[in-house]
Enzyme design. Structure first.
Site, short mmCIF file in Angstrom:
data_model
loop_
_atom_site.label_atom_id
_atom_site.label_comp_id
_atom_site.label_asym_id
_atom_site.label_seq_id
_atom_site.Cartn_x
_atom_site.Cartn_y
_atom_site.Cartn_z
N ASP A 70 0.78 -1.26 0.16
CA ASP A 70 -0.07 0.12 0.01
C ASP A 70 0.86 1.35 0.02
OD1 ASP A 70 0.87 -0.57 2.64
OD2 ASP A 70 -1.12 -1.10 3.21
N ASN A 138 -8.30 -3.16 13.88
CA ASN A 138 -9.44 -3.69 13.48
C ASN A 138 -9.73 -4.75 12.36
OD1 ASN A 138 -8.41 -2.49 11.16
ND2 ASN A 138 -9.62 -0.82 11.09
N HIS A 140 -7.64 -5.10 9.77
CA HIS A 140 -7.16 -4.98 8.38
C HIS A 140 -5.95 -5.58 7.94
CE1 HIS A 140 -5.20 -0.75 9.56
NE2 HIS A 140 -4.17 -1.74 9.25
N GLU A 145 -9.86 -2.30 5.00
CA GLU A 145 -10.52 -2.08 6.09
C GLU A 145 -11.65 -2.72 6.35
OE1 GLU A 145 -8.79 -0.52 8.17
OE2 GLU A 145 -8.52 1.58 7.80
C1 F6R Z 1 1.58 -1.68 6.25
C2 F6R Z 1 -0.07 -2.21 6.25
C3 F6R Z 1 -0.59 -2.23 7.53
C4 F6R Z 1 0.01 -2.58 8.82
C5 F6R Z 1 -0.73 -2.62 10.13
C6 F6R Z 1 -0.02 -3.05 11.20
O1 F6R Z 1 2.15 -1.64 5.02
O2 F6R Z 1 -0.60 -2.81 5.19
O3 F6R Z 1 -1.76 -3.40 7.12
O4 F6R Z 1 0.61 -3.93 8.49
O5 F6R Z 1 -1.59 -1.46 9.90
O6 F6R Z 1 0.63 -1.81 11.35
P1 F6R Z 1 1.72 -1.87 12.39
O7 F6R Z 1 2.89 -2.63 12.23
O8 F6R Z 1 2.19 -0.31 12.71
O9 F6R Z 1 1.06 -2.02 13.88
#
Ligand code: F6R
Length: 245
Positions: A70, A138, A140, A145
């Site tokens: 992303d 959540n 994702h 989401e």
């Molecule tokens: C990052 C991504 C997100 C993160 C997720 C967890 O490229 O796609 O799905 O993996 O938000 O983020 P952290 O590791 O910061 O808790």
């Protein structure tokens, strides 16, 4: 449904070492592997370990290609909190992955066409061999989401308030993350041949439960992974909590 294999470690450092070893083994078995890469706080110590392996000559990305999950929409090029900047800082500038083969979703110009081109580029490489994933509180994966369709593909999405709050600390003081991003879809992710999902800390236990210990539902996009036969979950004991298995 195939239950994912949980590999549980006592510390974040041990998780990072184990995930880096997993990646090293993938590249050793297939030097031209196509990798799906994630950003986020979880992956900072993991990429640090990967860079150590590379410096010791234990790993090479020279024939590999990568596709990140992303990227935010609307940040100026080179913004320190863009995922391109993150990848440069934590991985790309330290290893031998050819710059032309290190892909992130394009957020410039005609986004719909760029998303289709991203999917086509992954397909042209023969699909993703190993997809690295974190998980949002959540549920994702990527920036898919809750409510994202399990067959969704790379597209522009709006971020939830909880994701914006969770990621605000990655931005310079006084700045908020943009409200939208381009993300690989849930369908793009589950097409990967193998998936490694990493979760650290007690604030990820509920998301892991919804993903792997409850019936699959678009309320928790990560639960789509239950239909995938080859998922390994690396986590620390705090994230595993009281989940059985
Ligand atoms: C990052 C991504 C997100 C993160 C997720 C967890 O490229 O796609 O799905 O993996 O938000 O983020 P952290 O590791 O910061 O808790």
């Amino acid at each position: 449904m195939t239950k994912p294999e949980f590999r549980v470690f006592n510390s974040r450092e041990e998780v990072a070492a184990a995930v880096a070893r997993h990646l090293a083994e993938t590249l050793s078995a297939k030097p031209a592997a196509t990798l799906g890469l994630a950003t986020g706080k979880t992956f900072i110590p993991i990429y640090a370990e990967v860079v150590e392996h590379f410096k010791k000559g234990e790993m090479s990305f020279a024939k590999a290609a990568s596709f990140n999950l992303d990227e935010y929409v609307g940040l100026p090029a080179g913004h320190p909190a863009s995922f391109r900047s993150y990848m440069e800082e934590h991985l790309f500038r330290h290893v031998d992955l050819p710059a032309a083969d290190a892909h992130l979703p394009s957020v410039e110009g005609e986004v719909e066409a760029s998303c289709a081109a991203y999917e086509a580029a992954i397909t042209a490489r023969g699909g993703i061999d190993l997809q690295l994933l974190g998980i949002g509180q959540n549920g994702h994966i990527g920036f898919n989401e809750p409510g994202s369709a399990f067959d969704s593909r790379t597209r522009q999405v709006e971020l939830t308030q909880s994701t914006i709050e969770a990621n605000t600390s990655d931005f310079p003081a006084g700045e908020l993350p943009p409200p939208s991003a381009v993300t690989m879809g849930v369908g793009t992710i589950v097409d990967a041949k193998e998936i490694v999902l990493v979760a650290l800390g007690a604030n990820k236990t509920e998301a892991l439960k919804a993903a792997f210990a409850s019936a699959p539902s678009t309320d928790c996009p990560a639960s789509a992974l239950q239909a995938h036969g080859k998922v390994v979950v690396y986590c620390d004991a705090a994230a595993k909590g009281d989940i059985e298995g």
